[in-house]
Design a protein around this motif. Sequence first.
Motif, PDB file in Angstrom:
ATOM      1  N   ASN A 299       0.835  -1.205   0.000  1.00  0.00           N
ATOM      2  CA  ASN A 299       0.000   0.000   0.000  1.00  0.00           C
ATOM      3  C   ASN A 299       0.870   1.255   0.000  1.00  0.00           C
ATOM      4  O   ASN A 299       1.760   1.391   0.846  1.00  0.00           O
ATOM      5  CB  ASN A 299      -0.902   0.035   1.242  1.00  0.00           C
ATOM      6  CG  ASN A 299      -1.858  -1.133   1.280  1.00  0.00           C
ATOM      7  OD1 ASN A 299      -2.527  -1.417   0.295  1.00  0.00           O
ATOM      8  ND2 ASN A 299      -1.914  -1.804   2.406  1.00  0.00           N
TER       9      ASN A 299
ATOM     10  N   GLU B  78       1.663   4.670   1.115  1.00  0.00           N
ATOM     11  CA  GLU B  78       1.288   5.488   2.263  1.00  0.00           C
ATOM     12  C   GLU B  78       1.857   6.896   2.184  1.00  0.00           C
ATOM     13  O   GLU B  78       1.544   7.736   3.017  1.00  0.00           O
ATOM     14  CB  GLU B  78       1.735   4.817   3.561  1.00  0.00           C
ATOM     15  CG  GLU B  78       1.005   3.522   3.822  1.00  0.00           C
ATOM     16  CD  GLU B  78       1.353   2.907   5.168  1.00  0.00           C
ATOM     17  OE1 GLU B  78       2.133   3.503   5.941  1.00  0.00           O
ATOM     18  OE2 GLU B  78       0.828   1.822   5.445  1.00  0.00           O
TER      19      GLU B  78
ATOM     20  N   TYR C 119       1.694  12.369   2.862  1.00  0.00           N
ATOM     21  CA  TYR C 119       1.827  11.134   3.619  1.00  0.00           C
ATOM     22  C   TYR C 119       0.578  10.916   4.456  1.00  0.00           C
ATOM     23  O   TYR C 119      -0.100  11.862   4.857  1.00  0.00           O
ATOM     24  CB  TYR C 119       3.065  11.179   4.513  1.00  0.00           C
ATOM     25  CG  TYR C 119       3.244  12.496   5.208  1.00  0.00           C
ATOM     26  CD1 TYR C 119       2.605  12.768   6.409  1.00  0.00           C
ATOM     27  CD2 TYR C 119       4.018  13.498   4.631  1.00  0.00           C
ATOM     28  CE1 TYR C 119       2.731  13.993   7.029  1.00  0.00           C
ATOM     29  CE2 TYR C 119       4.154  14.728   5.246  1.00  0.00           C
ATOM     30  CZ  TYR C 119       3.520  14.965   6.449  1.00  0.00           C
ATOM     31  OH  TYR C 119       3.646  16.180   7.063  1.00  0.00           O
ATOM     32  N   ASN C 120       0.294   9.654   4.719  1.00  0.00           N
ATOM     33  CA  ASN C 120      -0.901   9.285   5.467  1.00  0.00           C
ATOM     34  C   ASN C 120      -0.660   9.101   6.954  1.00  0.00           C
ATOM     35  O   ASN C 120      -1.607   9.014   7.722  1.00  0.00           O
ATOM     36  CB  ASN C 120      -1.504   7.992   4.904  1.00  0.00           C
ATOM     37  CG  ASN C 120      -2.034   8.177   3.509  1.00  0.00           C
ATOM     38  OD1 ASN C 120      -2.432   9.266   3.122  1.00  0.00           O
ATOM     39  ND2 ASN C 120      -2.037   7.115   2.726  1.00  0.00           N
ATOM     40  N   ASN C 121       0.617   9.004   7.356  1.00  0.00           N
ATOM     41  CA  ASN C 121       0.925   8.766   8.758  1.00  0.00           C
ATOM     42  C   ASN C 121       2.356   9.197   9.077  1.00  0.00           C
ATOM     43  O   ASN C 121       3.117   9.556   8.179  1.00  0.00           O
ATOM     44  CB  ASN C 121       0.694   7.289   9.117  1.00  0.00           C
ATOM     45  CG  ASN C 121       1.442   6.363   8.177  1.00  0.00           C
ATOM     46  OD1 ASN C 121       2.643   6.507   7.976  1.00  0.00           O
ATOM     47  ND2 ASN C 121       0.728   5.406   7.592  1.00  0.00           N
TER      48      ASN C 121
ATOM     49  N   ALA D 190       5.221   7.222   7.337  1.00  0.00           N
ATOM     50  CA  ALA D 190       5.443   7.635   5.949  1.00  0.00           C
ATOM     51  C   ALA D 190       6.184   8.967   5.901  1.00  0.00           C
ATOM     52  O   ALA D 190       7.096   9.152   5.094  1.00  0.00           O
ATOM     53  CB  ALA D 190       4.115   7.726   5.209  1.00  0.00           C
TER      54      ALA D 190
END
Length: 168
Positions: free
Chosen positions: A111, A113, A134-136, A139
């Motif tokens: 995935n 990220e 970025y998702n988090n 990342a």
Amino acid sequence: IKYALTQAQKADFAFSTLYPFRQSFYAKFGYITFPHIREMILNPSNLKDILKMETKGEIARVHIKDNIDRFYSFLKNYQKCKHGMGLFEELLTQALKESNYWIAFFNVDGNDEGVMSFKTSGFEKELTILEMLYNNVNAKYSLLKYIATHTDQFVKVRCKIFADETPE
């Protein structure tokens, strides 16, 4: 923006702009001014401590022209959690086909990220980051770590950041 507006006009897209006479009046209806995109400039060697951080995942550097669909797919998912982000697939696709940017995809277990689009002005010159999304936290630091691994190649990193980000 000029390119986007020209293409929108050619395609007969209708759009409007609100020029508030008093911002406080429109704020109660949810309208506010556009946040200004800021620019961060740093010496990449200042990121060397990030190299010690443990992160999970892999970075793949690819040319954007060959990965427009993958990039757009990430943007569509990212848009769901980024307030006010607009996507115009045809305009974006055309602009990316004509660009000379690279993409670093950050991937965990299949995935994406995070993504970072960038170009360079040459060895021992400048790395220009168009966007780093970025998702988090994993990342975010993985992309920063990727930059840090190139401290011997660039003397300056220039990165656009959203108004809601506070790198300082």
